[in-house]
Design an enzyme around this catalytic site. Structure first.
Site, PDB file in Angstrom:
ATOM      1  N   HIS A  79      -2.767 -42.059  57.931  1.00  0.00           N
ATOM      2  CA  HIS A  79      -2.203 -40.832  57.730  1.00  0.00           C
ATOM      3  C   HIS A  79      -3.240 -39.810  58.540  1.00  0.00           C
ATOM      4  CE1 HIS A  79       1.200 -40.991  54.737  1.00  0.00           C
ATOM      5  NE2 HIS A  79       1.075 -42.256  55.350  1.00  0.00           N
ATOM      6  N   TYR A 208       1.723 -31.651  49.476  1.00  0.00           N
ATOM      7  CA  TYR A 208       1.378 -31.144  48.348  1.00  0.00           C
ATOM      8  C   TYR A 208       1.948 -29.931  48.457  1.00  0.00           C
ATOM      9  CZ  TYR A 208      -2.774 -34.627  48.369  1.00  0.00           C
ATOM     10  OH  TYR A 208      -3.348 -35.524  48.200  1.00  0.00           O
ATOM     11  N   PRO A 300      -6.914 -35.532  39.652  1.00  0.00           N
ATOM     12  CA  PRO A 300      -6.276 -36.492  40.995  1.00  0.00           C
ATOM     13  C   PRO A 300      -6.018 -35.703  42.082  1.00  0.00           C
ATOM     14  CG  PRO A 300      -4.865 -36.229  39.090  1.00  0.00           C
ATOM     15  CD  PRO A 300      -5.940 -35.554  38.497  1.00  0.00           C
ATOM     16  N   LYS A 304      -9.969 -38.027  44.947  1.00  0.00           N
ATOM     17  CA  LYS A 304     -11.301 -38.257  45.382  1.00  0.00           C
ATOM     18  C   LYS A 304     -11.795 -39.282  44.366  1.00  0.00           C
ATOM     19  CE  LYS A 304     -12.618 -35.949  48.642  1.00  0.00           C
ATOM     20  NZ  LYS A 304     -11.645 -36.691  49.590  1.00  0.00           N
ATOM     21  N   TYR A 392     -10.942 -33.735  52.558  1.00  0.00           N
ATOM     22  CA  TYR A 392      -9.906 -34.701  51.968  1.00  0.00           C
ATOM     23  C   TYR A 392     -10.370 -35.923  53.054  1.00  0.00           C
ATOM     24  CZ  TYR A 392      -5.104 -36.204  51.090  1.00  0.00           C
ATOM     25  OH  TYR A 392      -4.041 -36.723  50.522  1.00  0.00           O
TER      26      TYR A 392
HETATM   27  C1  DHB Z   1      -1.873 -40.119  45.690  1.00  0.00           C
HETATM   28  C2  DHB Z   1      -2.650 -39.479  44.356  1.00  0.00           C
HETATM   29  C3  DHB Z   1      -2.950 -38.236  44.687  1.00  0.00           C
HETATM   30  O1  DHB Z   1      -3.951 -37.772  43.487  1.00  0.00           O
HETATM   31  C4  DHB Z   1      -3.278 -37.679  45.721  1.00  0.00           C
HETATM   32  O2  DHB Z   1      -4.075 -36.873  46.017  1.00  0.00           O
HETATM   33  C5  DHB Z   1      -2.805 -38.319  46.730  1.00  0.00           C
HETATM   34  C6  DHB Z   1      -1.958 -39.418  46.846  1.00  0.00           C
HETATM   35  C7  DHB Z   1      -1.037 -41.297  45.404  1.00  0.00           C
HETATM   36  O3  DHB Z   1      -1.173 -41.810  44.414  1.00  0.00           O
HETATM   37  O4  DHB Z   1      -0.272 -41.749  46.127  1.00  0.00           O
END
Ligand code: DHB
Length: 398
Positions: A79, A208, A300, A304, A392
């Site tokens: 990505h 997001y 989450p 990270k 990121y």
């Molecule tokens: C996923 C989980 C995340 O916390 C994130 O920031 C991006 C993707 C996932 O499970 O696909």
């Protein structure tokens, strides 16, 4: 009468057979350093524990360059950007243009499967389903771990070093006396409701989304299975939500003038994920080192957790490698400070992404508007976008 405890000697005893413990064991074996990994869960349970799905470029390199398996490149998806969505409008961040990097969408449980297979292929000693694990004599030259195997046999592993890679609920950090560690901790007033759904992707990249109804993340797994999350109350009961109610909640958080509509399908997994930020300092006690979630937890948002765990393992592996090659403890002595530097950068990033994207029930109109100003500040500035993109995709490894 119980059988006598069987003693095994090795160089590095690793508590925890998740990605951190297995990756360390894998790297050590390639350097000719012996290790034993013990894990209380069984292989199938870990394989079906769904976690995040974004790997930094550096994490992908660790897997591919160390000869784990090429599956991340064939079954994962590169990505090159994400969408930040607020006020119902998407703003694409082009990671390649901003920082010349990408991330890979590849689920953490697949990373586990690949690492476990690599350890098996290379004759690694990994023992699943162990019970009554203890670590002891950590401040001596022969730290130990004890456990009982599924057949009821008690073992004592005598090692040069113990590594605690036993996750956020693990016992290793609790083996550090309270007066010898600092626990840095914050809680959040929300959690994530996560689903796995059988449907095609709703968008080419991750979204997001900040909305007045709360945060949503539209992620993916492959062409047929998608992963989505929405901000919820920490006490939410996932089983009480109908598919219909989940889709309505997700959709209203991504609604906008562009008419963006989620592609629906049967939901086959629902879960509530807790949120917290935690760091144990230092990541060492005597001859035991902590790696990954055993020493720190991030919320989450931004994915990270696994990436930080692999970054710890890289630093620890180099330190152990130096010790066994030259006898110098220099890098081992610096492990905690070196690893924590990245950990705190990631703590800040995860906290920042979380507070910028989520809403709180007691939010004032000032706070709501301030957050929209913050999002606009990031989305409209190349410098703002670059900070997000660099964090990121992962800061360079030294
Ligand atoms: C996923 C989980 C995340 O916390 C994130 O920031 C991006 C993707 C996932 O499970 O696909």
């Amino acid at each position: 009468m119980p059988a006598a405890t069987q003693v095994i000697k090795t160089q590095v005893g690793i508590v925890g057979g998740g990605p951190a413990g297995l990756m360390l064991s894998h790297l050590l074996s390639r350097a000719g350093i012996a290790s034993i990994v013990i894990e209380k869960r069984d292989h199938e349970t870990i394989r079906h524990t769904h976690r995040a799905g974004i790997l930094e470029a550096g994490s992908v390199k660790m897997l591919t360059e160390s000869g784990v398996d090429g599956r991340v490149l064939t079954e994962g998806h590169r990505h090159d950007g994400i969408d930040l969505r607020f006020n119902g409008t998407s703003h694409r961040l082009d990671f390649q243009d901003l920082v010349g990097e990408s991330v890979w969408l590849y689920a953490q449980n697949e990373v586990f499967v690949d690492l476990a297979a690599a350890r098996k292929r290379d004759g690694g000693d990994v023992r699943f389903s162990v019970t009554d694990t203890e670590v002891l004599d950590l401040e001596t030259d022969v730290p130990k771990m004890r456990f009982t195997d599924p057949a009821g046999q008690r073992f004592e592993v005598q090692a040069d070093f113990i590594v605690g890679a036993d996750g956020s609920q693990g016992m290793c950090k609790r083996a550090i006396p309270a007066e010898k560690r600092s626990d840095h901790f914050i809680a959040y007033p929300f959690a994530w409701f996560g689903i796995l759904v059988e449907a095609p992707p709703s968008a080419p990249e991750l979204i997001y989304a900040n909305s007045e109804h709360g945060f949503a993340l539209i992620s993916q797994r492959n062409d047929h299975v998608q992963r989505m999350y929405f901000q919820c109350d920490p006490g939410e009961d996932a089983a009480a939500w109908s598919d219909e109610a989940i889709w309505a909640e997700l959709q209203r958080r991504v609604d906008g003038p562009d008419g963006f509509t989620l592609k629906r399908g049967p939901i086959f997994e629902k879960m509530v994920l807790p949120f917290r930020s935690y760091v144990c300092e230092p990541l060492r006690h005597g001859n035991m080192f902590l790696a990954g979630d055993a020493g720190h937890t991030v919320p989450p948002t931004g994915a990270k957790g696994l990436n930080l765990a692999l970054a710890d393992v890289r630093v620890l592996f180099e330190a152990l490698g130096q010790f066994y090659a030259t006898g110098s403890p220099e890098l081992l002595d610096g492990y905690s400070d070196t690893a924590l530097e990245r950990v705190w950068k990631a703590q800040n990033f995860s906290f920042w992404m979380t507070t910028m994207l989520h809403s709180r029930e007691d939010q004032t109109s000032f706070e709501r508007k301030r957050i929209l100003g913050e999002l606009a500040g990031v989305a409209s500035s190349r410098y703002g976008q670059q900070y997000l993109a660099e964090a990121y995709t992962g800061w360079p490894h030294s």
